[in-house]
Write a protein that holds these residues in place. Structure first.
Motif, PDB file in Angstrom:
ATOM      1  N   VAL A 136      14.616  19.353  13.279  1.00  0.00           N
ATOM      2  CA  VAL A 136      13.542  18.662  14.124  1.00  0.00           C
ATOM      3  C   VAL A 136      12.280  19.601  13.871  1.00  0.00           C
ATOM      4  O   VAL A 136      12.481  20.649  14.173  1.00  0.00           O
ATOM      5  N   ILE A 137      11.183  19.084  13.408  1.00  0.00           N
ATOM      6  CA  ILE A 137      10.274  19.799  13.157  1.00  0.00           C
ATOM      7  C   ILE A 137       8.738  19.621  14.052  1.00  0.00           C
ATOM      8  O   ILE A 137       7.978  20.483  14.216  1.00  0.00           O
ATOM      9  N   ASP A 138       8.825  18.552  14.754  1.00  0.00           N
ATOM     10  CA  ASP A 138       8.016  18.220  15.795  1.00  0.00           C
ATOM     11  C   ASP A 138       8.505  17.384  16.836  1.00  0.00           C
ATOM     12  O   ASP A 138       9.448  16.979  17.040  1.00  0.00           O
ATOM     13  N   ALA A 139       7.474  17.239  17.971  1.00  0.00           N
ATOM     14  CA  ALA A 139       7.969  16.320  19.238  1.00  0.00           C
ATOM     15  C   ALA A 139       8.365  15.027  18.845  1.00  0.00           C
ATOM     16  O   ALA A 139       9.171  14.367  19.580  1.00  0.00           O
ATOM     17  N   ASP A 140       7.602  14.218  17.860  1.00  0.00           N
ATOM     18  CA  ASP A 140       7.912  13.068  17.369  1.00  0.00           C
ATOM     19  C   ASP A 140       9.442  13.091  16.951  1.00  0.00           C
ATOM     20  O   ASP A 140      10.031  11.849  17.393  1.00  0.00           O
ATOM     21  N   ASP A 141       9.833  13.769  16.096  1.00  0.00           N
ATOM     22  CA  ASP A 141      11.086  13.796  15.791  1.00  0.00           C
ATOM     23  C   ASP A 141      12.301  13.763  16.895  1.00  0.00           C
ATOM     24  O   ASP A 141      13.216  13.283  16.888  1.00  0.00           O
ATOM     25  N   LEU A 142      11.780  14.869  17.731  1.00  0.00           N
ATOM     26  CA  LEU A 142      12.769  14.772  18.907  1.00  0.00           C
ATOM     27  C   LEU A 142      12.816  13.717  19.798  1.00  0.00           C
ATOM     28  O   LEU A 142      13.646  13.231  20.397  1.00  0.00           O
ATOM     29  N   GLU A 143      11.704  13.182  20.125  1.00  0.00           N
ATOM     30  CA  GLU A 143      11.483  11.897  20.806  1.00  0.00           C
ATOM     31  C   GLU A 143      12.604  10.852  20.081  1.00  0.00           C
ATOM     32  O   GLU A 143      13.507  10.094  20.699  1.00  0.00           O
ATOM     33  N   GLU A 144      12.596  10.711  18.879  1.00  0.00           N
ATOM     34  CA  GLU A 144      13.254   9.928  18.105  1.00  0.00           C
ATOM     35  C   GLU A 144      14.955  10.019  18.419  1.00  0.00           C
ATOM     36  O   GLU A 144      15.672   9.410  18.577  1.00  0.00           O
ATOM     37  N   VAL A 145      15.228  11.356  18.451  1.00  0.00           N
ATOM     38  CA  VAL A 145      16.576  11.750  18.697  1.00  0.00           C
ATOM     39  C   VAL A 145      17.066  11.321  20.142  1.00  0.00           C
ATOM     40  O   VAL A 145      17.948  10.822  20.342  1.00  0.00           O
ATOM     41  N   LEU A 146      16.084  11.685  21.153  1.00  0.00           N
ATOM     42  CA  LEU A 146      16.221  11.279  22.634  1.00  0.00           C
ATOM     43  C   LEU A 146      16.642   9.819  22.594  1.00  0.00           C
ATOM     44  O   LEU A 146      17.660   9.360  23.030  1.00  0.00           O
ATOM     45  N   ILE A 147      15.760   9.060  21.992  1.00  0.00           N
ATOM     46  CA  ILE A 147      15.931   7.622  22.105  1.00  0.00           C
ATOM     47  C   ILE A 147      17.353   7.086  21.348  1.00  0.00           C
ATOM     48  O   ILE A 147      18.020   6.209  22.026  1.00  0.00           O
ATOM     49  N   GLN A 148      17.424   7.581  20.149  1.00  0.00           N
ATOM     50  CA  GLN A 148      18.902   7.156  19.411  1.00  0.00           C
ATOM     51  C   GLN A 148      20.001   7.585  20.246  1.00  0.00           C
ATOM     52  O   GLN A 148      20.746   6.638  20.131  1.00  0.00           O
ATOM     53  N   VAL A 149      20.159   8.751  20.825  1.00  0.00           N
ATOM     54  CA  VAL A 149      21.473   9.152  21.306  1.00  0.00           C
ATOM     55  C   VAL A 149      21.439   8.433  22.667  1.00  0.00           C
ATOM     56  O   VAL A 149      22.630   8.087  23.107  1.00  0.00           O
ATOM     57  N   MET A 150      20.507   8.003  23.627  1.00  0.00           N
ATOM     58  CA  MET A 150      20.637   7.386  24.737  1.00  0.00           C
ATOM     59  C   MET A 150      21.110   6.042  24.216  1.00  0.00           C
ATOM     60  O   MET A 150      21.938   5.111  24.895  1.00  0.00           O
ATOM     61  N   LEU A 151      20.557   5.276  23.073  1.00  0.00           N
ATOM     62  CA  LEU A 151      21.259   4.019  22.731  1.00  0.00           C
ATOM     63  C   LEU A 151      22.629   4.223  22.221  1.00  0.00           C
ATOM     64  O   LEU A 151      23.698   3.289  22.672  1.00  0.00           O
ATOM     65  N   ASP A 152      22.994   5.112  21.481  1.00  0.00           N
ATOM     66  CA  ASP A 152      24.247   5.191  20.794  1.00  0.00           C
ATOM     67  C   ASP A 152      25.146   5.840  21.791  1.00  0.00           C
ATOM     68  O   ASP A 152      26.332   5.094  21.774  1.00  0.00           O
ATOM     69  N   GLU A 153      24.972   6.492  22.662  1.00  0.00           N
ATOM     70  CA  GLU A 153      26.053   7.157  23.492  1.00  0.00           C
ATOM     71  C   GLU A 153      26.036   6.654  24.795  1.00  0.00           C
ATOM     72  O   GLU A 153      27.152   6.607  25.454  1.00  0.00           O
ATOM     73  N   PHE A 154      25.039   6.152  25.318  1.00  0.00           N
ATOM     74  CA  PHE A 154      24.973   5.450  26.624  1.00  0.00           C
ATOM     75  C   PHE A 154      24.673   3.956  26.904  1.00  0.00           C
ATOM     76  O   PHE A 154      24.480   3.330  27.914  1.00  0.00           O
ATOM     77  N   GLU A 155      24.333   3.388  25.629  1.00  0.00           N
ATOM     78  CA  GLU A 155      23.849   2.056  25.548  1.00  0.00           C
ATOM     79  C   GLU A 155      22.791   1.691  26.396  1.00  0.00           C
ATOM     80  O   GLU A 155      22.734   0.509  27.122  1.00  0.00           O
ATOM     81  N   VAL A 156      21.900   2.600  26.477  1.00  0.00           N
ATOM     82  CA  VAL A 156      20.384   2.291  27.342  1.00  0.00           C
ATOM     83  C   VAL A 156      19.251   2.470  26.357  1.00  0.00           C
ATOM     84  O   VAL A 156      19.104   3.189  25.403  1.00  0.00           O
ATOM     85  N   VAL A 157      18.371   1.242  26.557  1.00  0.00           N
ATOM     86  CA  VAL A 157      17.101   1.496  25.847  1.00  0.00           C
ATOM     87  C   VAL A 157      16.204   1.780  26.817  1.00  0.00           C
ATOM     88  O   VAL A 157      16.066   1.372  27.772  1.00  0.00           O
ATOM     89  N   VAL A 158      15.738   3.171  26.654  1.00  0.00           N
ATOM     90  CA  VAL A 158      14.732   3.850  27.242  1.00  0.00           C
ATOM     91  C   VAL A 158      13.241   3.150  26.791  1.00  0.00           C
ATOM     92  O   VAL A 158      12.893   3.552  25.758  1.00  0.00           O
ATOM     93  N   ASP A 159      12.603   2.418  27.540  1.00  0.00           N
ATOM     94  CA  ASP A 159      11.425   1.638  26.974  1.00  0.00           C
ATOM     95  C   ASP A 159      10.123   2.192  27.969  1.00  0.00           C
ATOM     96  O   ASP A 159       9.191   1.401  27.883  1.00  0.00           O
ATOM     97  N   ASP A 160      10.269   3.455  28.469  1.00  0.00           N
ATOM     98  CA  ASP A 160       9.092   3.856  28.942  1.00  0.00           C
ATOM     99  C   ASP A 160       8.531   5.144  28.302  1.00  0.00           C
ATOM    100  O   ASP A 160       8.757   5.229  26.970  1.00  0.00           O
ATOM    101  N   ASP A 161       7.682   6.071  28.582  1.00  0.00           N
ATOM    102  CA  ASP A 161       7.232   7.128  27.923  1.00  0.00           C
ATOM    103  C   ASP A 161       7.832   8.573  28.171  1.00  0.00           C
ATOM    104  O   ASP A 161       7.625   9.333  27.672  1.00  0.00           O
ATOM    105  N   SER A 162       8.952   8.355  28.733  1.00  0.00           N
ATOM    106  CA  SER A 162       9.872   9.506  29.147  1.00  0.00           C
ATOM    107  C   SER A 162      10.422  10.088  27.868  1.00  0.00           C
ATOM    108  O   SER A 162      10.243  11.463  28.014  1.00  0.00           O
ATOM    109  N   PRO A 163      10.833   9.626  26.979  1.00  0.00           N
ATOM    110  CA  PRO A 163      11.437  10.475  25.726  1.00  0.00           C
ATOM    111  C   PRO A 163      10.268  11.224  25.200  1.00  0.00           C
ATOM    112  O   PRO A 163      10.739  12.558  24.900  1.00  0.00           O
TER     113      PRO A 163
END
Length: 199
Positions: free
Chosen positions: A71-98
């Motif tokens: 991960v080289i910037d905050a955008d990369d990390l944001e994508e990881v946070l969103i993807q893990v929440m979807l893959d591991e917890f079946e949750v779509v985080v649709d706000d700005d929190s990631p």
């Protein structure tokens, strides 16, 4: 959630880099365990019976991504946070929190790399004070209406062995209880598509 490891109680190391790495790990854990979306998913076992372990794994996985330069910037990390929440917890985080969590982790990590541990130390003190009061229960729970219109806990009708196949992960927002209109069938037997305004 499991306890956050305190690098102050870790064995003394002659290397400053070991302390820096421990502080970064702590920073990541504190930010993730303070993120309401993840807290909610863990409290309600949306990742299954090992939800708590997945929360701990999540923090370690992000530390590893930093160590490997994945991960080289905050955008990369944001994508990881969103993807893990979807893959591991079946949750779509649709706000700005990631984006907010990713930016906070990146800024905090930069301070630590510059030798400034004040932010992460203050976060740890606040976390410890919060834990003394007991875990905070968030007021949301995933519910589903049965045929009688009664709300029931989603997990109650399933055993741990049941596999659930879903087209989309559940939204984090609470459903409004509005009923869907019955589909309209035309004379050829096709279902008509009705726009939201016409419903």
């Amino acid at each position: 959630m499991s306890a956050i490891e305190d690098p102050r109680t870790a064995p003394a190391s002659s290397s400053g880099s070991a302390q820096t790495a421990a502080k970064i790990d702590l920073l990541i854990s504190l930010h993730l365990h303070s993120w309401p979306a993840l807290t909610l998913a863990i409290q309600n076992n949306w990742g299954g019976p090992t939800s708590n372990d997945k929360g701990d794994w999540f923090a370690g996985a992000i530390s590893e991504l930093f160590s490997n330069g994945d991960v080289i910037d905050a955008d990369d990390l944001e994508e990881v946070l969103i993807q893990v929440m979807l893959d591991e917890f079946e949750v779509v985080v649709d706000d700005d929190s990631p984006a907010e969590v990713a930016a906070s982790i990146f800024k905090g990590r930069q301070r630590i790399l510059q030798g400034d541990y004040s932010e992460v130390d203050q976060m740890l003190v606040r976390w410890e004070e919060k834990q003394k009061k007991g875990p905070e229960k968030l007021p949301f729970k995933r519910v589903e209406e049965d045929d009688d219109g009664q709300e029931t806990d989603w997990e109650s009708s399933l055993s741990d062995e049941d596999d659930i196949v879903m087209d989309e992960a559940p939204q984090l927002v609470h459903a409004t209880g509005q009923e869907k209109p019955a589909p309209e069938i035309d004379e050829d037997g096709f279902t008509k598509v009705v726009g939201k305004k016409k419903r």
